[in-house]
Write an enzyme that holds these catalytic residues in place. Structure first.
Site, mmCIF file in Angstrom:
data_model
loop_
_atom_site.group_PDB
_atom_site.id
_atom_site.type_symbol
_atom_site.label_atom_id
_atom_site.label_comp_id
_atom_site.label_asym_id
_atom_site.label_seq_id
_atom_site.Cartn_x
_atom_site.Cartn_y
_atom_site.Cartn_z
ATOM 1 N N GLY A 1 0.764 -1.248 0.000
ATOM 2 C CA GLY A 1 0.000 0.000 0.000
ATOM 3 C C GLY A 1 0.787 1.286 0.000
ATOM 4 O O GLY A 1 0.200 2.355 -0.214
ATOM 5 N N GLU B 1 3.718 -6.942 1.704
ATOM 6 C CA GLU B 1 3.290 -7.228 0.328
ATOM 7 C C GLU B 1 3.314 -5.959 -0.518
ATOM 8 O O GLU B 1 2.279 -5.534 -1.031
ATOM 9 C CB GLU B 1 1.848 -7.755 0.341
ATOM 10 C CG GLU B 1 1.588 -8.928 1.263
ATOM 11 C CD GLU B 1 0.097 -9.119 1.570
ATOM 12 O OE1 GLU B 1 -0.755 -8.390 1.014
ATOM 13 O OE2 GLU B 1 -0.205 -10.010 2.373
ATOM 14 N N CYS C 1 -12.004 4.564 -28.952
ATOM 15 C CA CYS C 1 -13.279 5.255 -29.164
ATOM 16 C C CYS C 1 -14.087 5.347 -27.873
ATOM 17 O O CYS C 1 -15.112 4.672 -27.716
ATOM 18 C CB CYS C 1 -14.057 4.557 -30.264
ATOM 19 S SG CYS C 1 -13.165 4.700 -31.806
ATOM 20 N N TYR D 1 0.611 -1.269 -12.300
ATOM 21 C CA TYR D 1 -0.817 -1.243 -12.659
ATOM 22 C C TYR D 1 -1.048 -0.611 -14.026
ATOM 23 O O TYR D 1 -2.056 0.080 -14.226
ATOM 24 C CB TYR D 1 -1.635 -0.548 -11.568
ATOM 25 C CG TYR D 1 -1.487 -1.201 -10.208
ATOM 26 C CD1 TYR D 1 -1.973 -2.486 -9.995
ATOM 27 C CD2 TYR D 1 -0.845 -0.569 -9.152
ATOM 28 C CE1 TYR D 1 -1.834 -3.108 -8.761
ATOM 29 C CE2 TYR D 1 -0.690 -1.188 -7.921
ATOM 30 C CZ TYR D 1 -1.192 -2.459 -7.733
ATOM 31 O OH TYR D 1 -1.051 -3.075 -6.507
HETATM 32 N N1 LLP Z 1 -1.695 -6.867 -0.834
HETATM 33 C C1 LLP Z 1 -2.995 -6.931 -1.130
HETATM 34 C C2 LLP Z 1 -3.843 -7.879 -0.408
HETATM 35 C C3 LLP Z 1 -3.536 -6.066 -2.113
HETATM 36 O O1 LLP Z 1 -4.831 -6.125 -2.374
HETATM 37 C C4 LLP Z 1 -2.697 -5.162 -2.793
HETATM 38 C C5 LLP Z 1 -3.212 -4.269 -3.834
HETATM 39 C C6 LLP Z 1 -1.328 -5.153 -2.461
HETATM 40 C C7 LLP Z 1 -0.862 -6.015 -1.468
HETATM 41 C C8 LLP Z 1 -0.335 -4.236 -3.129
HETATM 42 O O2 LLP Z 1 -0.636 -2.907 -2.885
HETATM 43 P P1 LLP Z 1 0.372 -1.752 -3.374
HETATM 44 O O3 LLP Z 1 1.621 -1.881 -2.572
HETATM 45 O O4 LLP Z 1 0.613 -1.956 -4.822
HETATM 46 O O5 LLP Z 1 -0.378 -0.498 -3.106
HETATM 47 N N2 LLP Z 1 -5.041 -0.790 -9.669
HETATM 48 C C9 LLP Z 1 -4.936 0.191 -8.608
HETATM 49 C C10 LLP Z 1 -4.329 -0.401 -7.357
HETATM 50 C C11 LLP Z 1 -5.065 -1.621 -6.841
HETATM 51 C C12 LLP Z 1 -4.423 -2.229 -5.632
HETATM 52 C C13 LLP Z 1 -5.032 -3.558 -5.304
HETATM 53 N N3 LLP Z 1 -4.437 -4.254 -4.199
HETATM 54 C C14 LLP Z 1 -4.152 1.393 -9.113
HETATM 55 O O6 LLP Z 1 -3.747 1.388 -10.267
HETATM 56 O O7 LLP Z 1 -3.966 2.369 -8.397
#
Ligand code: LLP
Length: 429
Positions: free
Chosen positions: A247, A284, A356, A384
Site C-alpha cells: 500500500g 506485500e 473510441c 498497474y
Molecule cells: N496486498 C494486497 C492484499 C492487495 O490487495 C494489494 C493491492 C497489495 C498487497 C499491493 O498494494 P500496493 O503496494 O501496490 O499499493 N489498480 C490500482 C491499485 C489496486 C491495488 C489492489 N491491491 C491502481 O492502479 O492504483
C-alpha cells in the site's frame, strides 16, 4: 546540459536534452522498438527494494512483491533473484512466479475468491501461506487440504477499519469493503480455524489500501492488529508471523509518501513497544517497488486544436494506461527530446489516445510544445499499467524492455493481431 533526474524518478534523467533510462537513450529505444513501449529500470526496482531491506535490517522479515502491480516475467525474475517472495491473487500468478524462478515456499496467496482448483494447485506447489478472507473460505480450504492429506498454512486477513485516505476504489481496510474479516469477529474466526483439521494457523494479515502517502493509517492499523495478536495468543493460538500488506504510495504528482525505511522505523518501534519485535514480519508491497521504475513511451500522432480544448492524440491509450480512465489518476507526461530543440509553441492540451471512448485520456490540461511525430514519456508507468492492460479496440499489448545499466533486454514482444485471435474460432458450417 545534464539535468538532475526527474522528481521521484532517480533512474530517469535528461542528458543533453534527451531522456535516458539509466545509461540508455529513450529516443533510440522508441525508434528501434516502436511505440507504445514500456521501459523499466532494473536499478530503480532494486533501489526501491533496498529501502525496505534497510528498514528490516536485523529483523526476521520476508518481502513478498505484490505481483499484480506488474506481473511480467522479466520483472518477477528481478525480484526472485533478489530473494523476494511473492503475493499472488490467482493460480495464474503462481504459474508466473514458478516460470520466473520464484520459490513456492515464499508465496502468499491473497484474495477473496480463491477457487478449489487454485487451492489444490497452490497446496501441491507448497506455497508458504494462504491469506484467507472469510469463514466460508476457511472451511473450503480445510476440506481441499484434507482431501490431499495436507494441512494448509493459513493467516486470516483482518479488516482493521482504518481510513487510508486514498481513492475509494483502492481503499480496502474499511468496514464496507469486501476484504478481510471484521476486527470484532476475528478472534472467533481464529478459534474456528484452529479447530479445522486441514489447516495450520501460522499468521495474521491486513492490507488497508493502496497509494497511501501518510504513515498514520499504517500506525493505526498496526495498533488494531497487535491488539488482536494479543487476544488470539491469549486464547492459545500461536502466530508465527504478522503480515502488514502493501500500500505504500509513490510520487506521481508532488506526492510525498514516507520512504519505506523511515516508515518501517516508525512501525518497528511500535511493534517493539507492544513486545512483538521478535515475530517474523511479512509485507506485500507492489506499486512502491515498480511504479516509478517504468515509463511508457508514446508518439504524438496528431495535434488537434479546438475552440475550447486542444488535443494531443498519442499512440498509447486507455488499454495500455488504464489508470487515468479508472481512477482519474495523474501520470506526468514529459517530452523524450527536449521541446526547445523543436521550437513548437507551448499550448495546453488534453493528451488522449485513439480508443473510441471519451474516457480515453491520459492527461488533462498539460502544457506541452509538441508536433506530430514527437515522442513523449508517460511517467510512473511501472505499476498497474501493463498488468491492467487490455486488447480493447483490438489493440495489441505494448512491448516491454528492461534496462540494466547500458544493457537492454526485451522482456515482452509486441502483441500481434494473430496473437489476439489465436483462441478464437469461427462457427463451422
Ligand atoms: N496486498 C494486497 C492484499 C492487495 O490487495 C494489494 C493491492 C497489495 C498487497 C499491493 O498494494 P500496493 O503496494 O501496490 O499499493 N489498480 C490500482 C491499485 C489496486 C491495488 C489492489 N491491491 C491502481 O492502479 O492504483
Amino acid at each position: 546540459m545534464t539535468r538532475p533526474s526527474l522528481p521521484g524518478h532517480p533512474h530517469f534523467a535528461c542528458r543533453e536534452g534527451e531522456l535516458f533510462a539509466e545509461n540508455v537513450n529513450l529516443r533510440e529505444l522508441a525508434a528501434a522498438h516502436g511505440t507504445p513501449l514500456f521501459v523499466y529500470s532494473k536499478a530503480a526496482m532494486l533501489s526501491a527494494l533496498a529501502a525496505y531491506q534497510r528498514g528490516f535490517a536485523g529483523r526476521h522479515a520476508q518481502i513478498c512483491y505484490a505481483m499484480k502491480a506488474n506481473s511480467s516475467l522479466g520483472v518477477l525474475q528481478v525480484f526472485a533473484r533478489a530473494g523476494c517472495g511473492f503475493d499472488i491473487v490467482s493460480g495464474g500468478e503462481l504459474d508466473r512466479v514458478l516460470a520466473a524462478g520464484g520459490e513456492a515456499g515464499k508465496v502468499i496467496f491473497s484474495g477473496v475468491g480463491k477457487t478449489r482448483t487454485e487451492m489444490r494447485k497452490a497446496l501441491a506447489a507448497g506455497i508458504g501461506c494462504f491469506n484467507v478472507e472469510s469463514e466460508a473460505e476457511l472451511d473450503v480450504l480445510s476440506e481441499v487440504a484434507l482431501a490431499l492429506q495436507l494441512r494448509a498454512p493459513v493467516s486470516i486477513r483482518v479488516n482493521p477499519n482504518v481510513d487510508p485516505k486514498t481513492h475509494p476504489y483502492i481503499s480496502t481496510g474499511l468496514k464496507d469493503n469486501k476484504f478481510g474479516v471484521a476486527h470484532e469477529d476475528a478472534l472467533r474466526i481464529y478459534q474456528h480455524a484452529a479447530s479445522l483439521k486441514g489447516l495450520r494457523v501460522v499468521g495474521i494479515d491486513c492490507h488497508i489500501g493502496s497509494q497511501i502517502t501518510d504513515a498514520t493509517p499504517y500506525l493505526d492499523a498496526m495498533d488494531r492488529v497487535l491488539d488482536l495478536v494479543a487476544a488470539i495468543e491469549a486464547a492459545g493460538i500461536t502466530l508465527e508471523h504478522i503480515d502488514f500488506g502493501g500500500g505504500l504510495g509513490i510520487n506521481y504528482n508532488n506526492d510525498t509518501p514516507p520512504e519505506a525505511d523511515a516508515l518501517w522505523r516508525q512501525l518497528l518501534a511500535r511493534l517493539d513497544a507492544h513486545g512483538y519485535g521478535g515475530k517474523k514480519l511479512m509485507i506485500e508491497p507492489g506499486r512502491s517497488l515498480v511504479g516509478n521504475a517504468g515509463v511508457c513511451l508514446t508518439e504524438v500522432l496528431y495535434v488537434k486544436p479546438g475552440e475550447h480544448k486542444n488535443f494531443c492524440i498519442i499512440d498509447a491509450a486507455m488499454n495500455d494506461l488504464p489508470r487515468p480512465a479508472m481512477y482519474q489518476a495523474f501520470h506526468a507526461i514529459v517530452p523524450v527530446t527536449a521541446a526547445a530543440t523543436k521550437g513548437a509553441a507551448e499550448m495546453t492540451y488534453d493528451v488522449v489516445g485513439p480508443v473510441c471512448e471519451s474516457g480515453d485520456w491520459i492527461g488533462r490540461d498539460r502544457a506541452l510544445s509538441v508536433v506530430a511525430g514527437d515522442q513523449l514519456a508517460v511517467m510512473s508507468a511501472g505499476a498497474y499499467c501493463m498488468s491492467m492492460s487490455s486488447n480493447y479496440n483490438t489493440r495489441g499489448r505494448a512491448a516491454e524492455l528492461l534496462v540494466d545499466g547500458d544493457q537492454v533486454h526485451l522482456i515482452r514482444r509486441r502483441e500481434t493481431v494473430e496473437d489476439q485471435m489465436r483462441q478464437e474460432l469461427l462457427v463451422k458450417g
